[in-house]
Design a protein around this motif. Structure first.
Motif, PDB file in Angstrom:
ATOM      1  N   GLU A  51       1.007  -1.044   0.041  1.00 22.75           N
ATOM      2  CA  GLU A  51      -0.133   0.012  -0.017  1.00 22.75           C
ATOM      3  C   GLU A  51       1.024   1.451   0.295  1.00 22.75           C
ATOM      4  O   GLU A  51       0.544   2.422  -0.767  1.00 22.75           O
ATOM      5  CB  GLU A  51      -0.884   0.002   1.091  1.00 22.75           C
ATOM      6  CG  GLU A  51      -2.172  -1.280   1.191  1.00 22.75           C
ATOM      7  CD  GLU A  51      -2.941  -0.945   2.513  1.00 22.75           C
ATOM      8  OE1 GLU A  51      -3.090   0.069   3.093  1.00 22.75           O
ATOM      9  OE2 GLU A  51      -3.726  -1.835   2.284  1.00 22.75           O
ATOM     10  N   LYS A  52       1.972   1.031   0.759  1.00 27.64           N
ATOM     11  CA  LYS A  52       2.993   2.114   0.961  1.00 27.64           C
ATOM     12  C   LYS A  52       4.048   1.766   1.578  1.00 27.64           C
ATOM     13  O   LYS A  52       4.067   1.209   2.620  1.00 27.64           O
ATOM     14  CB  LYS A  52       2.350   3.520   1.799  1.00 27.64           C
ATOM     15  CG  LYS A  52       3.156   4.678   1.795  1.00 27.64           C
ATOM     16  CD  LYS A  52       2.516   6.034   2.662  1.00 27.64           C
ATOM     17  CE  LYS A  52       3.124   7.163   2.249  1.00 27.64           C
ATOM     18  NZ  LYS A  52       2.649   8.327   3.132  1.00 27.64           N
ATOM     19  N   LEU A  53       5.317   2.084   0.717  1.00 26.84           N
ATOM     20  CA  LEU A  53       6.593   1.275   1.037  1.00 26.84           C
ATOM     21  C   LEU A  53       7.169   1.980   2.319  1.00 26.84           C
ATOM     22  O   LEU A  53       7.296   1.201   3.401  1.00 26.84           O
ATOM     23  CB  LEU A  53       7.582   1.497  -0.009  1.00 26.84           C
ATOM     24  CG  LEU A  53       8.951   0.629   0.174  1.00 26.84           C
ATOM     25  CD1 LEU A  53       8.656  -0.824   0.347  1.00 26.84           C
ATOM     26  CD2 LEU A  53       9.898   0.768  -0.839  1.00 26.84           C
ATOM     27  N   ILE A  54       7.358   3.213   2.222  1.00 25.74           N
ATOM     28  CA  ILE A  54       7.944   3.918   3.478  1.00 25.74           C
ATOM     29  C   ILE A  54       7.342   5.207   3.697  1.00 25.74           C
ATOM     30  O   ILE A  54       6.712   6.230   2.861  1.00 25.74           O
ATOM     31  CB  ILE A  54       9.427   4.330   3.041  1.00 25.74           C
ATOM     32  CG1 ILE A  54      10.231   3.218   2.851  1.00 25.74           C
ATOM     33  CG2 ILE A  54      10.209   5.119   4.185  1.00 25.74           C
ATOM     34  CD1 ILE A  54      11.634   3.301   2.159  1.00 25.74           C
ATOM     35  N   GLU A  55       7.175   5.449   5.186  1.00 24.99           N
ATOM     36  CA  GLU A  55       6.246   6.600   5.481  1.00 24.99           C
ATOM     37  C   GLU A  55       7.129   7.964   5.152  1.00 24.99           C
ATOM     38  O   GLU A  55       6.281   8.857   4.375  1.00 24.99           O
ATOM     39  CB  GLU A  55       5.848   6.640   6.924  1.00 24.99           C
ATOM     40  CG  GLU A  55       5.088   7.635   7.347  1.00 24.99           C
ATOM     41  CD  GLU A  55       3.406   7.414   6.736  1.00 24.99           C
ATOM     42  OE1 GLU A  55       2.567   8.406   6.713  1.00 24.99           O
ATOM     43  OE2 GLU A  55       3.254   6.283   6.560  1.00 24.99           O
ATOM     44  N   ILE A 137       6.807   5.349  -4.194  1.00 20.68           N
ATOM     45  CA  ILE A 137       6.960   4.898  -3.116  1.00 20.68           C
ATOM     46  C   ILE A 137       5.392   4.804  -2.334  1.00 20.68           C
ATOM     47  O   ILE A 137       5.095   3.951  -1.658  1.00 20.68           O
ATOM     48  CB  ILE A 137       7.685   6.000  -1.878  1.00 20.68           C
ATOM     49  CG1 ILE A 137       9.089   5.941  -2.514  1.00 20.68           C
ATOM     50  CG2 ILE A 137       7.509   5.722  -0.441  1.00 20.68           C
ATOM     51  CD1 ILE A 137       9.946   4.424  -1.964  1.00 20.68           C
ATOM     52  N   ASN A 138       4.895   5.778  -2.840  1.00 22.69           N
ATOM     53  CA  ASN A 138       3.227   6.093  -2.246  1.00 22.69           C
ATOM     54  C   ASN A 138       2.166   5.423  -2.983  1.00 22.69           C
ATOM     55  O   ASN A 138       1.000   5.007  -2.518  1.00 22.69           O
ATOM     56  CB  ASN A 138       3.027   7.413  -2.190  1.00 22.69           C
ATOM     57  CG  ASN A 138       3.718   8.308  -1.155  1.00 22.69           C
ATOM     58  OD1 ASN A 138       4.459   7.823  -0.332  1.00 22.69           O
ATOM     59  ND2 ASN A 138       4.174   9.473  -1.648  1.00 22.69           N
ATOM     60  N   GLN A 139       2.317   4.882  -4.056  1.00 24.02           N
ATOM     61  CA  GLN A 139       1.318   4.153  -4.908  1.00 24.02           C
ATOM     62  C   GLN A 139       0.865   2.757  -4.271  1.00 24.02           C
ATOM     63  O   GLN A 139       1.749   1.989  -3.907  1.00 24.02           O
ATOM     64  CB  GLN A 139       1.942   3.784  -6.228  1.00 24.02           C
ATOM     65  CG  GLN A 139       0.877   3.233  -7.211  1.00 24.02           C
ATOM     66  CD  GLN A 139      -0.370   4.054  -7.574  1.00 24.02           C
ATOM     67  OE1 GLN A 139      -0.040   5.453  -7.517  1.00 24.02           O
ATOM     68  NE2 GLN A 139      -1.499   3.560  -7.869  1.00 24.02           N
ATOM     69  N   ASN A 140      -0.484   2.507  -4.212  1.00 28.44           N
ATOM     70  CA  ASN A 140      -1.034   1.296  -3.565  1.00 28.44           C
ATOM     71  C   ASN A 140      -1.150   0.430  -4.510  1.00 28.44           C
ATOM     72  O   ASN A 140      -1.683   0.271  -5.650  1.00 28.44           O
ATOM     73  CB  ASN A 140      -2.585   1.797  -3.139  1.00 28.44           C
ATOM     74  CG  ASN A 140      -2.891   0.640  -2.354  1.00 28.44           C
ATOM     75  OD1 ASN A 140      -2.540  -0.597  -2.248  1.00 28.44           O
ATOM     76  ND2 ASN A 140      -4.406   0.851  -1.824  1.00 28.44           N
ATOM     77  N   LEU A 141      -0.214  -0.667  -4.560  1.00 32.76           N
ATOM     78  CA  LEU A 141      -0.340  -1.799  -5.459  1.00 32.76           C
ATOM     79  C   LEU A 141      -1.510  -2.586  -5.483  1.00 32.76           C
ATOM     80  O   LEU A 141      -1.518  -3.207  -6.420  1.00 32.76           O
ATOM     81  CB  LEU A 141       1.232  -2.559  -5.107  1.00 32.76           C
ATOM     82  CG  LEU A 141       2.331  -1.562  -5.448  1.00 32.76           C
ATOM     83  CD1 LEU A 141       3.563  -2.740  -5.250  1.00 32.76           C
ATOM     84  CD2 LEU A 141       2.430  -1.075  -6.791  1.00 32.76           C
ATOM     85  N   ASN A 142      -2.164  -2.536  -4.413  1.00 32.01           N
ATOM     86  CA  ASN A 142      -3.587  -3.448  -4.590  1.00 32.01           C
ATOM     87  C   ASN A 142      -4.473  -3.114  -5.494  1.00 32.01           C
ATOM     88  O   ASN A 142      -5.420  -3.752  -6.003  1.00 32.01           O
ATOM     89  CB  ASN A 142      -4.086  -3.179  -3.131  1.00 32.01           C
ATOM     90  CG  ASN A 142      -3.382  -3.873  -2.049  1.00 32.01           C
ATOM     91  OD1 ASN A 142      -2.586  -4.918  -1.994  1.00 32.01           O
ATOM     92  ND2 ASN A 142      -3.400  -3.162  -0.773  1.00 32.01           N
ATOM     93  N   GLN A 143      -4.403  -1.726  -6.128  1.00 32.65           N
ATOM     94  CA  GLN A 143      -5.205  -1.384  -7.288  1.00 32.65           C
ATOM     95  C   GLN A 143      -4.992  -2.096  -8.490  1.00 32.65           C
ATOM     96  O   GLN A 143      -5.798  -2.072  -9.349  1.00 32.65           O
ATOM     97  CB  GLN A 143      -5.083  -0.005  -7.343  1.00 32.65           C
ATOM     98  CG  GLN A 143      -3.801   0.443  -8.163  1.00 32.65           C
ATOM     99  CD  GLN A 143      -3.866   1.973  -8.320  1.00 32.65           C
ATOM    100  OE1 GLN A 143      -4.448   2.962  -7.745  1.00 32.65           O
ATOM    101  NE2 GLN A 143      -3.280   2.567  -9.287  1.00 32.65           N
ATOM    102  N   PHE A 169      11.910  -2.914  -4.747  1.00 34.91           N
ATOM    103  CA  PHE A 169      12.697  -4.136  -4.551  1.00 34.91           C
ATOM    104  C   PHE A 169      14.206  -3.685  -4.440  1.00 34.91           C
ATOM    105  O   PHE A 169      14.993  -4.013  -3.395  1.00 34.91           O
ATOM    106  CB  PHE A 169      12.629  -4.995  -5.554  1.00 34.91           C
ATOM    107  CG  PHE A 169      13.593  -6.419  -5.551  1.00 34.91           C
ATOM    108  CD1 PHE A 169      13.409  -7.275  -4.527  1.00 34.91           C
ATOM    109  CD2 PHE A 169      14.885  -6.411  -6.189  1.00 34.91           C
ATOM    110  CE1 PHE A 169      14.409  -8.294  -4.518  1.00 34.91           C
ATOM    111  CE2 PHE A 169      15.758  -7.191  -6.047  1.00 34.91           C
ATOM    112  CZ  PHE A 169      15.529  -8.379  -5.245  1.00 34.91           C
ATOM    113  N   LEU A 170      14.562  -2.925  -5.453  1.00 35.76           N
ATOM    114  CA  LEU A 170      16.093  -2.270  -5.549  1.00 35.76           C
ATOM    115  C   LEU A 170      16.355  -1.691  -4.228  1.00 35.76           C
ATOM    116  O   LEU A 170      17.550  -1.677  -3.609  1.00 35.76           O
ATOM    117  CB  LEU A 170      16.380  -1.553  -6.702  1.00 35.76           C
ATOM    118  CG  LEU A 170      16.457  -2.480  -7.837  1.00 35.76           C
ATOM    119  CD1 LEU A 170      16.776  -1.594  -9.085  1.00 35.76           C
ATOM    120  CD2 LEU A 170      17.758  -3.583  -7.953  1.00 35.76           C
ATOM    121  N   LEU A 171      15.576  -0.629  -3.809  1.00 36.96           N
ATOM    122  CA  LEU A 171      15.929   0.126  -2.600  1.00 36.96           C
ATOM    123  C   LEU A 171      15.799  -0.587  -1.378  1.00 36.96           C
ATOM    124  O   LEU A 171      16.769  -0.355  -0.452  1.00 36.96           O
ATOM    125  CB  LEU A 171      14.604   1.303  -2.587  1.00 36.96           C
ATOM    126  CG  LEU A 171      14.697   2.017  -1.403  1.00 36.96           C
ATOM    127  CD1 LEU A 171      15.874   2.975  -1.394  1.00 36.96           C
ATOM    128  CD2 LEU A 171      13.150   3.095  -1.583  1.00 36.96           C
TER     129      LEU A 171
END
Length: 201
Positions: A51-55, A137-143, A169-171
């Motif tokens: 949903e969001k990788l890092i705040e 970073i912020n894009q929700n991948l559930n969509q 993944f690389l980060l």
């Protein structure tokens, strides 16, 4: 510059399976951890935080910048240590063996520290990139949903999804490599200091 980066990478990988006596063993925990466990952990972290990788990635970038500066200051002092362990005349075989171990300690420390700085710089680059493109970073991948019919594939969305996945993944992989090699460098330095203290007894 490319050749130097390649050398730093190869030396760091070599340090994973080479001990202070110069013996090679690829079936050890360090090598398996970096080559297998870190990629698996990176995939799991990306999946669990889809949903969001890092705040706030800027905090990570700041910390990595501070660590990189401190590590670089330590790195430039290593050549002086090599000068201090130059061989003397009439050395016994045991003295030569100990001197070889000290050099290997310092080499392993240098390799780990150099690679830590390198992956920290790559991580900072990714963090800076994410500040320009917050979607990474912020894009929700559930969509995004799996496609059951090839005719339904949208190239733009698919490409965006793959870029975000690879970026995250690389980060995470760079950050985990940074943490691992920092711990490895500290371990090598600790072993070297123990050896130096034992000489005083």
């Amino acid at each position: 510059m490319k050749s130097n980066i390649k050398k730093i990478y190869l030396n760091a990988q070599r340090s994973l399976y080479t001990d202070i006596n110069g013996k090679v063993n690829k079936l050890n925990f360090q090598y398996i951890f970096v080559k297998i466990l870190i990629p698996i952990c990176s995939v799991c972290i990306v999946y669990l935080n889809r949903e969001k990788l890092i705040e706030d990635p800027k905090i990570i970038g700041t910390l990595l910048s501070l660590f990189s500066g401190l590590m670089f200051g330590v790195l430039i002092k290593i050549p002086d240590k090599f000068k201090d362990i130059e061989g003397k005349e009439n050395q016994t075989n045991q003295d030569k063996f100990k001197r070889l171990q000290i050099k290997n300690y310092l080499k392993l420390f240098m390799f780990s520290l150099s690679y830590s700085i390198l992956v920290a710089l790559f991580s900072i680059f990714f963090v800076v990139t994410s500040s320009f493109y917050p979607l990474l970073i912020n894009q929700n991948l559930n969509q995004y949903h799996l496609i059951s019919n090839f005719k339904e594939i949208e190239l733009a969305n698919t490409f965006t999804f793959l870029v975000i996945i690879v970026f995250r993944f690389l980060l995470i992989s760079f950050i985990l490599n940074f943490l691992f090699f920092i711990l490895k460098a500290v371990s090598n330095l600790y072993e070297f200091m123990l050896y130096e203290f034992n000489k005083l007894k």
